[in-house]
Design a protein around this motif. Sequence first.
Motif, PDB file in Angstrom:
ATOM      1  N   ALA A  20       0.821  -1.214   0.000  1.00 48.59           N
ATOM      2  CA  ALA A  20       0.000   0.000   0.000  1.00 48.59           C
ATOM      3  C   ALA A  20       0.852   1.259   0.000  1.00 48.59           C
ATOM      4  CB  ALA A  20      -0.931  -0.010   1.211  1.00 48.59           C
ATOM      5  N   ALA A  21       1.963   1.239   0.734  1.00 46.29           N
ATOM      6  CA  ALA A  21       2.822   2.422   0.817  1.00 46.29           C
ATOM      7  C   ALA A  21       3.349   2.827  -0.549  1.00 46.29           C
ATOM      8  CB  ALA A  21       3.987   2.146   1.769  1.00 46.29           C
ATOM      9  N   PHE A  22       3.550   1.853  -1.431  1.00 44.62           N
ATOM     10  CA  PHE A  22       4.074   2.143  -2.764  1.00 44.62           C
ATOM     11  C   PHE A  22       2.967   2.497  -3.744  1.00 44.62           C
ATOM     12  CE2 PHE A  22       7.392  -0.158  -0.656  1.00 44.62           C
ATOM     13  CZ  PHE A  22       8.563   0.420  -1.138  1.00 44.62           C
ATOM     14  N   ILE A  23       1.905   1.724  -3.736  1.00 39.88           N
ATOM     15  CA  ILE A  23       0.828   1.956  -4.695  1.00 39.88           C
ATOM     16  C   ILE A  23       0.188   3.321  -4.473  1.00 39.88           C
ATOM     17  CG2 ILE A  23      -1.447   1.160  -5.441  1.00 39.88           C
ATOM     18  CD1 ILE A  23      -0.488  -1.708  -4.877  1.00 39.88           C
ATOM     19  N   GLU A  24      -0.005   3.699  -3.211  1.00 36.82           N
ATOM     20  CA  GLU A  24      -0.642   4.978  -2.910  1.00 36.82           C
ATOM     21  C   GLU A  24       0.228   6.160  -3.327  1.00 36.82           C
ATOM     22  OE1 GLU A  24      -1.595   4.825   1.203  1.00 36.82           O
ATOM     23  OE2 GLU A  24      -3.082   3.208   0.954  1.00 36.82           O
ATOM     24  N   SER A  25       1.536   6.020  -3.219  1.00 36.06           N
ATOM     25  CA  SER A  25       2.446   7.124  -3.579  1.00 36.06           C
ATOM     26  C   SER A  25       2.584   7.262  -5.095  1.00 36.06           C
ATOM     27  CB  SER A  25       3.824   6.901  -2.953  1.00 36.06           C
ATOM     28  OG  SER A  25       3.744   6.906  -1.550  1.00 36.06           O
ATOM     29  N   GLY A  26       2.621   6.144  -5.795  1.00 30.95           N
ATOM     30  CA  GLY A  26       2.774   6.169  -7.247  1.00 30.95           C
ATOM     31  C   GLY A  26       4.189   6.525  -7.671  1.00 30.95           C
ATOM     32  N   TRP A  27       4.467   6.371  -8.967  1.00 28.69           N
ATOM     33  CA  TRP A  27       5.798   6.664  -9.492  1.00 28.69           C
ATOM     34  C   TRP A  27       5.710   6.951 -10.980  1.00 28.69           C
ATOM     35  CZ3 TRP A  27       4.379   1.966  -7.332  1.00 28.69           C
ATOM     36  CH2 TRP A  27       4.122   0.934  -8.243  1.00 28.69           C
ATOM     37  N   HIS A  28       6.723   7.644 -11.433  1.00 28.72           N
ATOM     38  CA  HIS A  28       6.783   8.001 -12.861  1.00 28.72           C
ATOM     39  C   HIS A  28       7.428   6.892 -13.670  1.00 28.72           C
ATOM     40  CE1 HIS A  28       8.599  10.014 -16.430  1.00 28.72           C
ATOM     41  NE2 HIS A  28       7.438  10.613 -16.454  1.00 28.72           N
ATOM     42  N   SER A  29       8.440   6.220 -13.090  1.00 28.03           N
ATOM     43  CA  SER A  29       9.129   5.131 -13.796  1.00 28.03           C
ATOM     44  C   SER A  29       9.564   4.070 -12.797  1.00 28.03           C
ATOM     45  CB  SER A  29      10.360   5.661 -14.553  1.00 28.03           C
ATOM     46  OG  SER A  29      11.288   6.253 -13.648  1.00 28.03           O
TER      47      SER A  29
END
Length: 507
Positions: free
Chosen positions: A206-215
């Motif tokens: 969840a910590a990663f999916i919620e923050s999102g990323w460009h690449s």
Amino acid sequence: MAQARAQTVDSTEVIAAVDLGSNSFHMVVAELRHGQITIIDRLKETVRLAEGLTREQGLASVARDRALACLERFGERLREMHADSVRAAGTNTLRLISGDHGFLALAERALGHRIDIIAGVEEARLIYLGVAHSLPPEAGNRLVLDIGGGSTEMILGEGLQASTLHSLGMGCVGMTERFFGGGVLDAEAFTRARVAARLKLEPVKAAFIESGWHSAIGASGTIRSVEQVALELDLIAPAQAVTVEVVEQLIQRMIDIGHIDMLALPGLSVRRAQVWPGGLSILVELMQTLQIEGLATSEGALREGVLYDLMGRLQHEDARERSVRAMADRYHVDLAQAERVQQTALVLFDQVPDVDGIGMSLARNLLRWGAYLHEIGLDIAHADFHMHGAYIVGHADLPGFPAAEQRLLAYLLANQRKRLARKATGISSDWRSGARLLVVLLRLAVLLNRSRGARAMPKLTLSIIERRVALTFDPAWLVDNPLSVADLQREQDYLADWQISLTLDEH
């Protein structure tokens, strides 16, 4: 041991980073010229350290011998290339056997340099640093993944700064041994391995999916080998990202082959093939769980991160400094008092001829950081605040700090006042004498600033001969400060527990 020295604008210095991974040992040697790094040599050996782990978290003799022989070769190359500054970082397997000081001592002797056992979060930070330096800058968050032999690192960051870091205790070596130990590559084994990986990922996704990323970027052997094999098999085109579908196809090819000993794919080395099933089981679940559409790769990884971190230390951009300042801010340290204690501690330190085992540069920094953080425990309670502070420092994530340095810093805080610890728990034997000296200096600095005022410090002369410590003051100061004198006289009794005598003399 080689000590880091300041880098001047016009000088050239040979520096090196050694990555002691669970599957492979890597070394990268570079020249630092005018603030820029130029790689001049790389070495890599597959030592399969994790394969040698015993149930008692020791290391089997065959794995020990492989590791020590590799380190001797690395050490020879470092001597030949006259490396001025070297940092060696031990990762998951060395963390697991960190209690085996006998092996660590042999390893340091073989390499010729100290080995820092780094925490998983610190490993993640250094991996991100290595990847970020190897790629062009871009706006927005970047996701970095690294599947090592014993652990998997997941990092979000922007620019050169990591923001979210996780290290999971699963790697390609351990996963392969656990689910493919007999060498059989069938659908059932992959299903069980993937479920295990998915369970590890569940608490952190969840910590990663919620923050999102460009690449999304993958580093190190497992992910880069997937890209190479996919290119050789025409599953992807050059410069095209790896997808979940590509990884699924590679897993199916392994199932079709049926056994690790028969695993021969273009672009896949024999040694990498031995741990590939576990690595791909982790990778496919990482990509599915985090909903990664495409994964590019980076040449930069942990060793490059260690190298750039070392360069930062040489150029006074030390991640440890940032960690100390951040902790002081988080726990509302009285900065004026911290700086008074720090200044006094350094006045005393600069009169010390040597600090056994630790080395003067590192010892001075640890004393300085200990003085700066000595009151962080007050944010919890005044009673036993020194023990609260020691617990915080000993258990917090402190980017930049190897485990040994973090333990010593906690030891300083725990012993800054009241009774002294009888045992230097967690401090390596060759650092214990120096650690006790730093404790004495910090205690004296704290006592001399107990009034918390901005008064000028007296001229202090320090003399240390074996276990005899002598402080010399101006006679007028002793008369004008009876409470400080009483504190110092009480300190004489405390130090006697360590068989250290403290005398107070007049100029």
